[in-house]
Design an enzyme around this catalytic site. Structure first.
Site, PDB file in Angstrom:
ATOM      1  CE  LYS A 202      -3.657   2.251   2.797  1.00  9.62           C
ATOM      2  NZ  LYS A 202      -4.096   2.432   4.199  1.00  9.62           N
ATOM      3  CG  HIS A 221      -5.938   1.044  11.619  1.00  6.95           C
ATOM      4  ND1 HIS A 221      -5.419   2.323  11.472  1.00  6.95           N
ATOM      5  CD2 HIS A 221      -5.084   0.219  10.963  1.00  6.95           C
ATOM      6  CE1 HIS A 221      -4.310   2.258  10.754  1.00  6.95           C
ATOM      7  NE2 HIS A 221      -4.064   0.994  10.439  1.00  6.95           N
ATOM      8  CG  ASP A 223      -1.925  -2.618  10.075  1.00  2.42           C
ATOM      9  OD1 ASP A 223      -2.719  -1.652  10.042  1.00  2.42           O
ATOM     10  OD2 ASP A 223      -0.701  -2.496   9.836  1.00  2.42           O
ATOM     11  CG  HIS A 277      -1.159   1.660  13.690  1.00  2.40           C
ATOM     12  ND1 HIS A 277      -1.535   0.348  13.867  1.00  2.40           N
ATOM     13  CD2 HIS A 277      -1.155   1.857  12.348  1.00  2.40           C
ATOM     14  CE1 HIS A 277      -1.740  -0.222  12.700  1.00  2.40           C
ATOM     15  NE2 HIS A 277      -1.526   0.662  11.752  1.00  2.40           N
TER      16      HIS A 277
END
Ligand SMILES: O=C(O)CCC(=O)C(=O)O
Ligand SMILES: [Fe+2]
Length: 632
Positions: A202, A221, A223, A277
């Site tokens: 990404k 969120h 991961d 994070h």
């Protein structure tokens, strides 16, 4: 082009010091308010070329247990390859908009791959200050070259080379992580897909933002990957949540940032932690980052390793196909199997049946930045204002109400004129309803897909992160008479109706005074606010919240943080404390005052004093955030 890219918004119309409202985060997410600046250790930095492997294993294990994130240096990926990776990514985002749109994620596509501006649904309808490009880089059989930029021409070769280099680092990390748990070296890698692990690249592109204090690049969120290997550019912005604080990650040129993701947390049965994070953005500079997400194949089932489960450490997660896990995560659904309405258990029923040990269903466990044990403030702070309505000096009452509404958005009222014994019977009949057998309460259940929220139920709307509230409730209107649906008023106890009718009349008198004094406090005619909120047509919606005892009140919330949708809310609590309000950056407890009413300024008053009366823009600017925790 239908979707507006953040980069395009920035290069076109942006006024100085002004960003579109959908990018403005609520106060409890705004980086200017919530970033911690005190002394705190840095994210661990690990030299993975250290001659002593046991030392590396020890550091990697500790960092994954305590932080869920660490930086690695001397990892063997040539520095100039990292610089080329950054360069070709930047050149792609510098292309004209039309050229980037060629790689746009196809609408309705099942894969994430492509150029785009957001994934999943935004909590509260807020947007991230970021665009991105996703494409798989390994294994070869998974690669869709249609999503790889042709321009710059070296994009492909650089990304192919990076894929090979990053795999070598990942293999070492998996080995050390396994050993660190006392497992055979290949167990963790095999547990998330082995040679079939998919490497999803990404690129995050965070353009400069005139109000970096108010917005986020990526909201908080964990991961969903097993592990994420990230290269940032030189503009800081990554923040991690540690010990109750949002702290900045330091930029180390050439270092890789390793995130433990959900799948390793699950596989290790919670021994390694997925790091929470988020990212902030910069006023002048463009931040970019290149995370590679290591994901199991869709059909691959991930669950706690049997070696890490025993009677003392029961499995904390359900085994699940990765594709089902990611579906639930993107759609903010609970990770437990979806249940039909009839199977939905009230929280009260869960408590009275199976809940004995120190173990609550995971859908009630809040992320750390919401857990009351971590986020409740215990320092010296003033109490929510208490206002005495029997004060003979009305001007003083008006001043106090205006000040409390401005500074707090919430206050308690004593000597309000509602007899204490009426309040006590209101509490008693409500309690008697919740003490009825479940079948009897179900008679009043909110009809599935009804347009009204009236009825008995366990949650309203969708929960952020698929989390549930530790509460059941009953809603029914109590005024005006024409709005009342008696089907939602309990027949049992028999006095329920008379008591609620009497309370409706009494509470209306208090509300009329409140509206009048609030109006005058804003410098308006006495009836302006009430008329603005609907005048005699204002609907009075009663809600009874029922928060059963919870074995882990430190981890869950009765009601997650929110502001009330109403114009004003008048609340009677019972003697068990639990209401918290967000004030000056802290969650603080409301004190219980027997017989007092707690008055919340809701969204509608905020809106009317904002928009209709511009001169008073700042007058009632505080719509207080509140939440409820559970007391054992
Ligand atoms: O930009 C970063 O540093 C982190 C980005 C991130 O967390 C993500 O894309 O999942
Ligand atoms: Fe992330």
């Amino acid at each position: 082009m239908e979707v507006e890219r953040v980069q395009a918004i920035v290069s076109s119309s942006l006024a100085k010091d002004n960003i579109p409202l959908e990018f403005v985060r609520p106060e409890d997410e705004q980086p200017a308010i919530t970033t911690f600046h005190g002394p705190i250790p840095d994210i661990p930095v690990i030299d993975i070329n250290h001659p002593d492997q046991d030392h590396i294993i020890h550091l990697v294990g500790n960092a994954s247990r305590d932080w869920g994130i660490f930086q690695v240096v001397n990892h063997g990926i040539p520095f100039d390859l990292i610089q080329k990776l950054q360069q070709v990514g930047k050149e792609f985002f510098d292309l004209p908009q039309e050229e980037k749109e060629v790689y746009a994620k196809p609408p309705g596509a099942l894969t994430l791959e492509g150029y785009g501006s957001k994934i999943g649904e935004d909590v509260n309808g807020k947007k991230n200050w970021a665009d991105h490009l996703f494409h798989k880089i390994w294994p070869a059989s998974c690669i869709n070259h249609q999503f790889w930029p042709k321009n710059p021409p070296s994009y492909r070769a650089v990304n192919e080379e990076y894929a090979q280099e990053v795999r070598k680092v990942v293999d070492k990390l998996f080995k050390w992580l396994s050993t660190g748990l006392g497992l055979e070296v290949d167990v963790l890698k095999q547990g998330v897909g082995g040679e079939e692990i998919e490497y999803l690249m990404k690129i995050n592109y965070y353009p400069p933002c005139p109000r970096p204090d108010l917005t986020l690049g990526v909201t908080s969120h964990t991961d969903l990957s097993a592990m994420t290997v990230l290269v940032p550019n030189e503009v800081p912005g990554l923040q991690v949540f540690k010990d109750g604080h949002w702290i900045d990650a330091k930029y180390i040129p050439g270092a890789l940032i390793i995130h433990i993701g959900d799948q390793i947390e699950i596989l290790s049965n919670g021994k390694y932690k997925a790091v929470l994070h988020r990212t902030t953005v910069d006023k002048e500079k463009t931040r970019m980052s290149w995370p590679v997400f290591l994901e199991p194949p869709g059909e691959f089932v991930v669950g706690p390793l049997p070696q890490l489960v025993d009677p003392q450490l029961p499995p904390k997660y359900k085994p699940k196909k990765f594709k089902d896990y990611s579906y639930c995560k993107f759609h903010k659904l609970p990770q437990d199997k979806k249940r039909s309405r009839m199977e939905v258990e009230g929280v009260q029923a869960i408590v009275s049946s199976s809940l004995t040990e120190d173990n609550i269903p995971t859908e009630f466990i809040r992320p750390e930045d919401e857990q009351p044990a971590i986020t409740t403030f215990h320092g010296p702070i003033p109490d929510i204002p208490v206002i005495d309505f029997s004060d003979p000096d009305q001007d003083n009452i008006i001043r106090l109400i205006a000040k409390a509404s401005r500074d707090w958005g919430i206050f308690q009222v004593v000597n309000h004129g509602i007899p204490l014994d009426l309040i006590q019977t209101l509490q008693l009949v409500g309690k008697q309803f919740f003490n009825l057998p479940p079948e009897e309460k179900e008679v009043y259940a909110k009809p599935p897909s009804a347009h009204t929220i009236e009825g008995y139920g366990s949650k309203v709307g969708e929960d952020v992160n698929g989390k549930k509230n530790w509460s059941d409730h009953l809603f029914h209107r109590i005024w005006p008479a024409s709005c009342i649906n008696h089907q939602f008023w309990p027949q049992n106890p028999p006095s329920y109706r008379a008591v609620n009718e009497e309370y409706a009349q009494e509470v209306r008198k208090v509300v009329d005074k409140l509206f009048k004094w609030l109006s005058i406090g804003l410098g308006l005619e006495a009836d302006v606010l009430k008329e603005g909120a609907g005048g005699e047509e204002i609907e009075y919606l009663m809600k009874i919240n029922y928060y059963p005892p919870c074995p882990r009140p430190d981890l869950t919330l009765g009601v997650a943080s929110h502001t009330d949708l109403s114009a004003m809310t008048v609340l009677v609590p019972n003697e068990v404390p639990g209401l918290q309000v967000f004030k000056d950056d802290h969650w603080i407890d409301a004190k219980y005052i027997p017989g007092a009413l707690i008055v919340h300024i809701g969204d509608q008053i905020e809106v009317s004093s904002f928009s209709s009366f511009n001169a008073f823009y700042y007058s009632f600017s505080l719509n207080i955030l509140q939440r409820v925790y559970i007391n054992l």
